[in-house]
Design an enzyme around this catalytic site. Structure first.
Site, PDB file in Angstrom:
ATOM      1  N   ASP A 176       4.307 -14.965  11.070  1.00 15.22           N
ATOM      2  CA  ASP A 176       2.963 -15.356  10.648  1.00 15.22           C
ATOM      3  C   ASP A 176       1.982 -14.210  10.913  1.00 15.22           C
ATOM      4  O   ASP A 176       1.524 -14.031  12.044  1.00 15.22           O
ATOM      5  CB  ASP A 176       2.567 -16.624  11.421  1.00 15.22           C
ATOM      6  N   HIS A 216      -2.041  10.740   0.419  1.00 18.84           N
ATOM      7  CA  HIS A 216      -2.103   9.593  -0.491  1.00 18.84           C
ATOM      8  C   HIS A 216      -1.864  10.040  -1.924  1.00 18.84           C
ATOM      9  O   HIS A 216      -1.159   9.387  -2.675  1.00 18.84           O
ATOM     10  CB  HIS A 216      -3.490   8.944  -0.415  1.00 18.84           C
ATOM     11  N   GLU A 231       0.834  -1.217   0.000  1.00 16.95           N
ATOM     12  CA  GLU A 231       0.000   0.000   0.000  1.00 16.95           C
ATOM     13  C   GLU A 231       0.865   1.262   0.000  1.00 16.95           C
ATOM     14  O   GLU A 231       1.669   1.451   0.921  1.00 16.95           O
ATOM     15  CB  GLU A 231      -0.913  -0.023   1.241  1.00 16.95           C
ATOM     16  N   LYS A 257      -7.095  -1.149  11.698  1.00 24.45           N
ATOM     17  CA  LYS A 257      -6.490  -1.512  10.406  1.00 24.45           C
ATOM     18  C   LYS A 257      -5.267  -0.626  10.168  1.00 24.45           C
ATOM     19  O   LYS A 257      -4.233  -1.088   9.680  1.00 24.45           O
ATOM     20  CB  LYS A 257      -7.531  -1.348   9.290  1.00 24.45           C
TER      21      LYS A 257
END
Ligand code: MEV
Length: 436
Positions: free
Chosen positions: A282, A379, A83, A266
């Protein structure tokens, strides 16, 4: 540990120059960096030994977060993530945190939970009493099953007996608590579960059900605290005090609303997962544990919260984090081994401290952006750089083209090609002016 994790202008130089800078800052050998990262660090033959039915490998970008200081030590932190803006945002926020002294982190001992389900239990109360009376015997059996771990100072540390549901469910679960030292612990803990299950069932006069670790490893938590001075948070349009109010408001929103808490978390996992992947760990286990922990009170809640303390913003993050620095993928993946060398990690708790810090940095970057300019502006700037590269810009031209297409509000490959032409003709004019 790095000499310094402050590498100003790092994003402006070429990949080869960045490798040299990181090699110098961390002591990681430049040729090792090249060998471990060119082609994604994994060839098809090695990949064939990892999983089944292999056709090839699938590479992701490997970047580094800068400015990170954890418990007084500088770290150049590898992050693997697709991302745009995650690495830059973590680095920017780490710089703000650095202005307040860096990340202060506490890590619990590496205790994992081995779960043994017992079914068809006739008398759960009596079974519980008998099981607890045999605790020492069970812990000794567990240790016998993992001699290597015991030799390295780990092993079984405790036992808990839980009755699940109503008496009519006839179900119990025994937890054997295992100190996994520097391993993530899944294999060790599963071995323990299988080794002690039959004896537990015999004592409980029950049948053996599932035997597996729990990824809700809430005895293996990491707690991070940061104090950020208002001055470090100011933007072009808002002073630091206003930004603090905005971030506290964002925190309260997440505390009151699970729909927001999930997105807030998130943003934290953007940072944590990227370090977890770069270090060969993991990430599904980490994700499962983090979200289960976030829901532990019955209301899904933010893993990190923010408050004002005087003229500073104080952030706190807590989550379970089972990371290993030995075994598993680390044995075979050269890039994962390089990550640990670059970080100068001494043990698994050190790695957990760094990953959690980057998680809190990612959260700070996100809530600051949301409370000020909105997320799209930053962004867009980074997206524009990617578009500039797609249009053929290289080196210093990438940033110049990106700035031009953002200014022109035309962030497209076509727009970037036009910007490249403009810059090229300006350069030609400059050259002919010199010749004249
Ligand atoms: C995007 O990957 C992450 C954010 O949505 C996190 C947040 O909203 O806090 C920006």
């Amino acid at each position: 540990m790095a000499k310094s994790s402050r590498l100003p202008g790092f994003y402006k130089v070429t990949v080869a120059e960045r490798r040299a800078l990181v090699s110098d800052a961390t002591g990681a050998d430049a040729r090792d960096i090249e060998r471990a990262l060119d082609g994604g660090g994994l060839d098809a033959d090695t990949a064939d030994k990892f999983v089944e039915n292999v056709l090839g490998t699938y590479a992701l970008p490997y970047g580094v977060a800068l400015n990170v200081r954890v418990n007084g030590h500088d770290r150049v932190v590898p992050m693997v993530v697709e991302e745009p803006s995650v690495v830059a945002a973590a680095s920017n926020a780490a710089k703000m945190v650095r202005a307040g002294g860096g990340f202060q982190v506490e890590v619990d001992p590496p205790l994992m939970i081995s779960q043994i389900q017992l079914t068809d239990v006739a008398d759960t109360h009596g079974a519980r009493e008998r099981l607890l009376a045999h605790k020492d015997e069970i812990l000794a059996m567990a240790d016998v099953a993992v001699p290597g771990l015991v030799a390295s100072g780990g092993g079984a540390r405790g036992m808990e007996v839980r009755v699940l549901g109503a008496e009519s469910d006839r179900m119990m679960c025994v937890h054997v608590i295992v100190d996994c030292k520097d391993a993530m612990g899944a294999n060790l803990v599963n071995t323990v579960a299988e080794a002690v299950a039959d004896r537990l069932a015999e004592i409980a006069r029950a049948k053996v059900g599932l035997r597996i670790l729990s990824n809700l490893c809430d005895k293996r938590c990491v707690r991070v605290r940061v104090v950020v001075p208002a001055s470090a948070l100011a933007t072009d349009d808002m002073d630091g005090d206003e930004v603090i109010d905005g971030i506290v408001n964002a925190s309260r929103f997440a505390e009151l609303d699970p729909y927001r808490a999930e997105t807030h978390n998130k943003g934290i996992m953007n940072g944590i997962d990227a370090v977890v992947i770069a270090s060969g760990n993991d990430w599904r286990a980490v994700e499962a544990g983090a979200h289960a922990f976030a829901a532990r009170t019955g209301q899904y809640s933010p893993l990190a919260t923010w408050r004002r303390e005087g003229a500073c913003l104080v952030g706190r993050l807590e989550l379970p984090l089972a990371l290993g620095t030995v075994g598993g993928t680390l044995r075979v993946h050269p890039a994962a081994r390089l990550s640990l060398r670059m970080l100068g990690i001494t043990d698994a708790s050190d790695l957990a401290a760094v990953a959690a810090s980057v998680g809190l940095a990612s959260n700070l970057a996100a809530v600051r952006a949301l409370a000020t300019d909105g997320i799209q502006r930053g962004h867009m700037g980074l997206h524009a750089r990617a578009v500039a590269v797609a249009a053929g810009a290289t080196g210093k031209l990438v940033q110049r083209v990106a700035s031009l297409i953002v200014e022109a509000r035309d962030i497209t490959v076509e727009g970037a090609k036009k910007a490249l032409e403009v810059l090229a003709s300006e350069e030609a004019d400059g050259a002919s002016a010199v010749e004249d």
